[in-house]
Design a protein around this motif. Sequence first.
Motif, PDB file in Angstrom:
ATOM      1  N   ILE A  76     -70.178  16.195  -0.955  1.00  0.00           N
ATOM      2  CA  ILE A  76     -71.583  15.788  -0.884  1.00  0.00           C
ATOM      3  C   ILE A  76     -72.320  16.563   0.198  1.00  0.00           C
ATOM      4  O   ILE A  76     -73.541  16.717   0.140  1.00  0.00           O
ATOM      5  CB  ILE A  76     -71.686  14.259  -0.657  1.00  0.00           C
ATOM      6  CG1 ILE A  76     -73.094  13.756  -0.991  1.00  0.00           C
ATOM      7  CG2 ILE A  76     -71.371  13.877   0.774  1.00  0.00           C
ATOM      8  CD1 ILE A  76     -73.337  13.558  -2.428  1.00  0.00           C
ATOM      9  N   SER A  77     -71.537  17.072   1.198  1.00  0.00           N
ATOM     10  CA  SER A  77     -72.214  17.787   2.281  1.00  0.00           C
ATOM     11  C   SER A  77     -72.760  19.132   1.812  1.00  0.00           C
ATOM     12  O   SER A  77     -73.560  19.754   2.489  1.00  0.00           O
ATOM     13  CB  SER A  77     -71.245  17.982   3.455  1.00  0.00           C
ATOM     14  OG  SER A  77     -70.210  18.838   3.047  1.00  0.00           O
ATOM     15  N   HIS A  78     -72.321  19.578   0.652  1.00  0.00           N
ATOM     16  CA  HIS A  78     -72.867  20.847   0.137  1.00  0.00           C
ATOM     17  C   HIS A  78     -74.250  20.615  -0.451  1.00  0.00           C
ATOM     18  O   HIS A  78     -74.493  19.618  -1.123  1.00  0.00           O
ATOM     19  CB  HIS A  78     -71.943  21.431  -0.927  1.00  0.00           C
ATOM     20  CG  HIS A  78     -72.231  22.878  -1.191  1.00  0.00           C
ATOM     21  ND1 HIS A  78     -73.297  23.272  -1.958  1.00  0.00           N
ATOM     22  CD2 HIS A  78     -71.608  24.010  -0.772  1.00  0.00           C
ATOM     23  CE1 HIS A  78     -73.317  24.601  -2.016  1.00  0.00           C
ATOM     24  NE2 HIS A  78     -72.302  25.073  -1.288  1.00  0.00           N
ATOM     25  N   GLU A  79     -75.143  21.569  -0.192  1.00  0.00           N
ATOM     26  CA  GLU A  79     -76.550  21.325  -0.555  1.00  0.00           C
ATOM     27  C   GLU A  79     -76.790  21.271  -2.074  1.00  0.00           C
ATOM     28  O   GLU A  79     -77.749  20.673  -2.535  1.00  0.00           O
ATOM     29  CB  GLU A  79     -77.438  22.419   0.047  1.00  0.00           C
ATOM     30  CG  GLU A  79     -77.126  23.777  -0.535  1.00  0.00           C
ATOM     31  CD  GLU A  79     -77.612  24.909   0.354  1.00  0.00           C
ATOM     32  OE1 GLU A  79     -78.052  24.623   1.459  1.00  0.00           O
ATOM     33  OE2 GLU A  79     -77.528  26.059  -0.090  1.00  0.00           O
ATOM     34  N   SER A  80     -75.891  21.888  -2.846  1.00  0.00           N
ATOM     35  CA  SER A  80     -76.133  21.904  -4.281  1.00  0.00           C
ATOM     36  C   SER A  80     -75.625  20.641  -4.973  1.00  0.00           C
ATOM     37  O   SER A  80     -75.821  20.468  -6.167  1.00  0.00           O
ATOM     38  CB  SER A  80     -75.473  23.132  -4.914  1.00  0.00           C
ATOM     39  OG  SER A  80     -74.074  23.034  -4.774  1.00  0.00           O
ATOM     40  N   VAL A  81     -74.965  19.769  -4.208  1.00  0.00           N
ATOM     41  CA  VAL A  81     -74.401  18.557  -4.799  1.00  0.00           C
ATOM     42  C   VAL A  81     -75.320  17.365  -4.513  1.00  0.00           C
ATOM     43  O   VAL A  81     -75.689  17.115  -3.382  1.00  0.00           O
ATOM     44  CB  VAL A  81     -72.985  18.289  -4.240  1.00  0.00           C
ATOM     45  CG1 VAL A  81     -72.459  16.956  -4.732  1.00  0.00           C
ATOM     46  CG2 VAL A  81     -72.059  19.423  -4.627  1.00  0.00           C
ATOM     47  N   ALA A  82     -75.682  16.661  -5.595  1.00  0.00           N
ATOM     48  CA  ALA A  82     -76.592  15.526  -5.427  1.00  0.00           C
ATOM     49  C   ALA A  82     -75.839  14.216  -5.265  1.00  0.00           C
ATOM     50  O   ALA A  82     -76.229  13.355  -4.487  1.00  0.00           O
ATOM     51  CB  ALA A  82     -77.529  15.430  -6.621  1.00  0.00           C
ATOM     52  N   ALA A  83     -74.755  14.053  -6.015  1.00  0.00           N
ATOM     53  CA  ALA A  83     -74.013  12.794  -5.934  1.00  0.00           C
ATOM     54  C   ALA A  83     -72.591  13.016  -6.417  1.00  0.00           C
ATOM     55  O   ALA A  83     -72.323  13.922  -7.202  1.00  0.00           O
ATOM     56  CB  ALA A  83     -74.688  11.725  -6.786  1.00  0.00           C
ATOM     57  N   VAL A  84     -71.672  12.159  -5.919  1.00  0.00           N
ATOM     58  CA  VAL A  84     -70.290  12.224  -6.375  1.00  0.00           C
ATOM     59  C   VAL A  84     -69.793  10.808  -6.605  1.00  0.00           C
ATOM     60  O   VAL A  84     -70.313   9.859  -6.027  1.00  0.00           O
ATOM     61  CB  VAL A  84     -69.363  12.914  -5.336  1.00  0.00           C
ATOM     62  CG1 VAL A  84     -69.682  14.387  -5.219  1.00  0.00           C
ATOM     63  CG2 VAL A  84     -69.485  12.231  -3.981  1.00  0.00           C
ATOM     64  N   THR A  85     -68.806  10.684  -7.467  1.00  0.00           N
ATOM     65  CA  THR A  85     -68.251   9.344  -7.698  1.00  0.00           C
ATOM     66  C   THR A  85     -66.791   9.474  -8.100  1.00  0.00           C
ATOM     67  O   THR A  85     -66.412  10.410  -8.806  1.00  0.00           O
ATOM     68  CB  THR A  85     -69.061   8.583  -8.760  1.00  0.00           C
ATOM     69  OG1 THR A  85     -68.631   7.223  -8.794  1.00  0.00           O
ATOM     70  CG2 THR A  85     -68.888   9.181 -10.148  1.00  0.00           C
ATOM     71  N   PRO A  86     -65.933   8.545  -7.631  1.00  0.00           N
ATOM     72  CA  PRO A  86     -64.514   8.606  -7.967  1.00  0.00           C
ATOM     73  C   PRO A  86     -64.201   7.871  -9.268  1.00  0.00           C
ATOM     74  O   PRO A  86     -64.891   6.911  -9.613  1.00  0.00           O
ATOM     75  CB  PRO A  86     -63.859   7.884  -6.791  1.00  0.00           C
ATOM     76  CG  PRO A  86     -64.883   6.870  -6.375  1.00  0.00           C
ATOM     77  CD  PRO A  86     -66.236   7.451  -6.679  1.00  0.00           C
ATOM     78  N   ILE A  87     -63.203   8.315  -9.974  1.00  0.00           N
ATOM     79  CA  ILE A  87     -62.811   7.717 -11.247  1.00  0.00           C
ATOM     80  C   ILE A  87     -61.302   7.556 -11.284  1.00  0.00           C
ATOM     81  O   ILE A  87     -60.572   8.444 -10.856  1.00  0.00           O
ATOM     82  CB  ILE A  87     -63.180   8.649 -12.430  1.00  0.00           C
ATOM     83  CG1 ILE A  87     -64.668   8.923 -12.498  1.00  0.00           C
ATOM     84  CG2 ILE A  87     -62.672   8.084 -13.752  1.00  0.00           C
ATOM     85  CD1 ILE A  87     -65.482   7.763 -12.946  1.00  0.00           C
ATOM     86  N   VAL A  88     -60.859   6.408 -11.797  1.00  0.00           N
ATOM     87  CA  VAL A  88     -59.445   6.274 -12.143  1.00  0.00           C
ATOM     88  C   VAL A  88     -59.389   6.148 -13.661  1.00  0.00           C
ATOM     89  O   VAL A  88     -60.003   5.277 -14.247  1.00  0.00           O
ATOM     90  CB  VAL A  88     -58.806   5.037 -11.480  1.00  0.00           C
ATOM     91  CG1 VAL A  88     -57.447   4.757 -12.097  1.00  0.00           C
ATOM     92  CG2 VAL A  88     -58.664   5.264  -9.991  1.00  0.00           C
ATOM     93  N   ASP A  89     -58.671   7.056 -14.256  1.00  0.00           N
ATOM     94  CA  ASP A  89     -58.684   7.165 -15.710  1.00  0.00           C
ATOM     95  C   ASP A  89     -57.290   6.887 -16.241  1.00  0.00           C
ATOM     96  O   ASP A  89     -56.322   7.503 -15.806  1.00  0.00           O
ATOM     97  CB  ASP A  89     -59.118   8.602 -16.059  1.00  0.00           C
ATOM     98  CG  ASP A  89     -59.188   8.847 -17.543  1.00  0.00           C
ATOM     99  OD1 ASP A  89     -58.862   7.934 -18.317  1.00  0.00           O
ATOM    100  OD2 ASP A  89     -59.583   9.966 -17.923  1.00  0.00           O
ATOM    101  N   GLY A  90     -57.158   5.908 -17.134  1.00  0.00           N
ATOM    102  CA  GLY A  90     -55.848   5.630 -17.713  1.00  0.00           C
ATOM    103  C   GLY A  90     -55.993   4.878 -19.022  1.00  0.00           C
ATOM    104  O   GLY A  90     -57.096   4.513 -19.423  1.00  0.00           O
ATOM    105  N   TRP A  91     -54.871   4.679 -19.693  1.00  0.00           N
ATOM    106  CA  TRP A  91     -54.916   3.957 -20.962  1.00  0.00           C
ATOM    107  C   TRP A  91     -54.388   2.551 -20.795  1.00  0.00           C
ATOM    108  O   TRP A  91     -53.546   2.289 -19.948  1.00  0.00           O
ATOM    109  CB  TRP A  91     -54.127   4.698 -22.035  1.00  0.00           C
ATOM    110  CG  TRP A  91     -54.839   5.946 -22.455  1.00  0.00           C
ATOM    111  CD1 TRP A  91     -54.723   7.172 -21.897  1.00  0.00           C
ATOM    112  CD2 TRP A  91     -55.826   6.042 -23.475  1.00  0.00           C
ATOM    113  NE1 TRP A  91     -55.570   8.047 -22.505  1.00  0.00           N
ATOM    114  CE2 TRP A  91     -56.263   7.386 -23.492  1.00  0.00           C
ATOM    115  CE3 TRP A  91     -56.391   5.145 -24.382  1.00  0.00           C
ATOM    116  CZ2 TRP A  91     -57.235   7.846 -24.361  1.00  0.00           C
ATOM    117  CZ3 TRP A  91     -57.344   5.598 -25.257  1.00  0.00           C
ATOM    118  CH2 TRP A  91     -57.767   6.935 -25.251  1.00  0.00           C
ATOM    119  N   GLY A  92     -54.907   1.659 -21.601  1.00  0.00           N
ATOM    120  CA  GLY A  92     -54.464   0.282 -21.482  1.00  0.00           C
ATOM    121  C   GLY A  92     -54.608  -0.453 -22.793  1.00  0.00           C
ATOM    122  O   GLY A  92     -55.098   0.083 -23.784  1.00  0.00           O
TER     123      GLY A  92
END
Lengths: 601, 225
Positions: A76-92
């Motif tokens: 996020i500290s990079h000027e070209s990045v507006a937002a970030v979000t974490p994901i946990v991806d799995g099957w269930g």
Amino acid sequence: MYQSKLTIRYLTSRFIPLIAVAAVALCVALVIVVVSVMTGFLNMVQSSGRTLMGDVVVTYGLSGVPHYERLMDTLISHESVAAVTPIVDGWGLLRMPYPDRDAKQSETVQVWGIDPHSFPEVTQFAESLQWKTVSENQRDWILIDAIQEHEHDVLTQLNEEDREFVIEHVNNAARTLNFEPVGLYDTIRNKLPEEDWAYILALDSRLTQDGDVLAQGLSLERNGKPAIVSGLHVSEGNERQEDGSYQVIRNDYWWLPRYSGTLTMLPVDAQGGIIEPESIVMPFANEFMSGVYIIDDTRIFVPLHVAQQLLHLDEAEIVDEDDPTEVVGVDPARVTSVLVRGEEGVDTNELRANVQSSYLKFYDEMPIGTFVMPPPLGDPGLVIQTWEDQQRSFTGPVEKERELMRTLFSIIYLVVAALILSIFWSIVFEKTKDIGILRSIGASRISVVWVFLQFALVIGVAGATLGTLLGWLITTNINAIHEALGNPPISIAIVAIILGCLTIAWMIKRSRTGDFLPIVLGTLGTILFACIALVVFDIRAMGGLVIWDASVYYFSHIPNDVDWNAAIVTSIGAVVFCLIGAAIPSAKAADIDPVKALRHE
Amino acid sequence: MSDAILLQGCDLRKTYVLGRAEVPVLHGASISVEEGSWVSILGSSGSGKSTLLHLLGGLDRPDADSGQVLYRGQSVWEQSQRAINVYRNNDIGFVFQFYHLLPELTVLENASLPAMIGETNESGLERAETLLTQFGLGHRLHHKPRELSGGERQRTAIARALVNEPSMLLADEPTGNLDEETGGEILGVLKELHQDGLAIVMVTHDPSIAAQGTETVHLRRGLIE
Ligand SMILES: Nc1ncnc2c1ncn2[C@@H]1O[C@H](COP(=O)(O)OP(=O)(O)O)[C@@H](O)[C@H]1O
Ligand SMILES: [Mg+2]
């Protein structure tokens, strides 16, 4: 000027100009509809990726990226990045709470653990939520559920008379709201004293704040518990309406945010082996629709920490192998991906390069002696992709289809051009004798050609305009038309049968004169109407015909935006081909000596 | 003045090419028409009468080795395309055996068409109306050709030929498609026009009709005799 007079006379005589206008209009409309739907489709394929995964995705397969918070800070500290979000991806496996017993019970789902705060900043999660407010029926169901769940408390709260009233009405409503609205909310409110009513309202916040259903979806929380937001097609209870909207079957009896489901996931250990499955019961908070069928059909969202727990990606102590009581370190929490959204106007490929260098920085800046290191940039399991790249693997076949479509477009254009050319060719060819007459009384070649150019211009412009109008009407209503085609009303068949009978009667009446044309026309008409009726019956017998199968085309809607660029190009092209089709034969006829043209019959 | 030669065809040749076969029709026909005269060209069917008249009227091109068509001493086919248009439009009036009217236009519009094409004279519409009335078509002005009888159509065609006040009328079997009585009416019209000083070249295969003219020539074996 004799040309204008003659042009007008040609235009207003008989059917041929009308047929020409209709033909041009149909051609133009056909092209506009086909091109609009296809470009709309391709655009949807392209942009859907963005809606669902931001611009750039950092993924590290099964075991996940540790220290992801640090990574996110670096990103996020990079000027070209507006937002970030974490994901946990799995099957269930999601055990569905369908209220009717013989319904399908479990669904295989792709579970995305998300952070409700940052996820909407990267994706269009908020816009995709289906239930913004609760309907009257839904509110009555919430009321029934709340009273039945807290039956004991509620009944002790009420006096004897009200108690019987409430029991009776709630039980009745629970049986009949399936079939028709009952207005339970107002009935009970009008009956109970204010404080008792307030007590009941306090049982579920959605009773007083009907926007709460949206808020619960956004926060992935209901009544203080972590909750599920599932894709609209995950539940069997959502039924598509003719206008493309969705309704819950049986008067919202199957409305998912009333219920809870059981989610089971299979965690994997560091070696890839499966550990004991984990289950959790969670209420449904809301449903979402991205418009991409396979996502709406299989994806559910849960809070990040729930997914981390279920998959054993949460923080854990590491113990000594020989002595399980001795803690030797901490295994940090992990996520399988981090989604990145770029600032407005930043090219995604550039953004990906920036993310890559940020990742390198994050890796290099890890404190020396960190017990569990994140994967280095060269690790084959670590993938940093733009949404286009990600899309490509997901819709690879669509890219191929796009090529096919391009070829088809050009063929359609050629066919339409040839058709328009031949229409004008034959109209003007038929007028060769007129051209001979005009030339024999001294009309110049140019002036003769100009008559037909005017003729073609008027027909071309009228046809293109009508065609654009028609194309616009069809394209914007294509979902309704598709629905009607798929399930044609029986009245069409009845009308067709009546028309068919009338045609037969007309034919019998006219054929007494011995004319042959009525018999030919009548037979063709009867066959046509019989076919229409048969097709309608046939489609109905099959239980409806689905041309646009959402599970095949990824999207639940047929794209219905007119591609105006294509419309303009097509219209101009149609007019040009009208002019060419008129100019060539008329110039040819004007070039020969008048006597030869006069001989033309 | 009446002896001046208006139109002259000198050594006219025309050969039609049908695939490989060549069909020679005119072998050097010569004809001259004086102002105010009425020349009847008499010949059997297929002898090349229409062909000759088309060459004279600037509607069909003579062979390359052919002589010339001279109008007031000027070669018709050696002029510019524009001049040929003016010749067709203004100097001659052509009447076809099969009328050749434009089906989409009314009688009045058909008759005034050469005036509109030539744009030489504003009063084309009035003249067309006068001519048509003179020919007994005053009540038919706004009818379409298909609503007319053969004789009425031919009179419309004659009105069209005359609307630009040409100095000469070329008529290709103008009565050929009509019954005797109607044909007689048409001949009456031509006679009146001739009396008013119009030069006429008329083609026919009927000697009694040819006799209406002041002069009769015969077309045989591609030559004027
Ligand atoms: N365009 C043409 N192509 C070939 N042959 C033609 C053509 N026009 C006329 N002919 C032939 O030339 C001959 C003379 O024709 P035409 O001048 O119409 O005769 P007429 O008018 O005297 O009956 C006929 O044999 C006819 O078949
Ligand atoms: Mg002839």
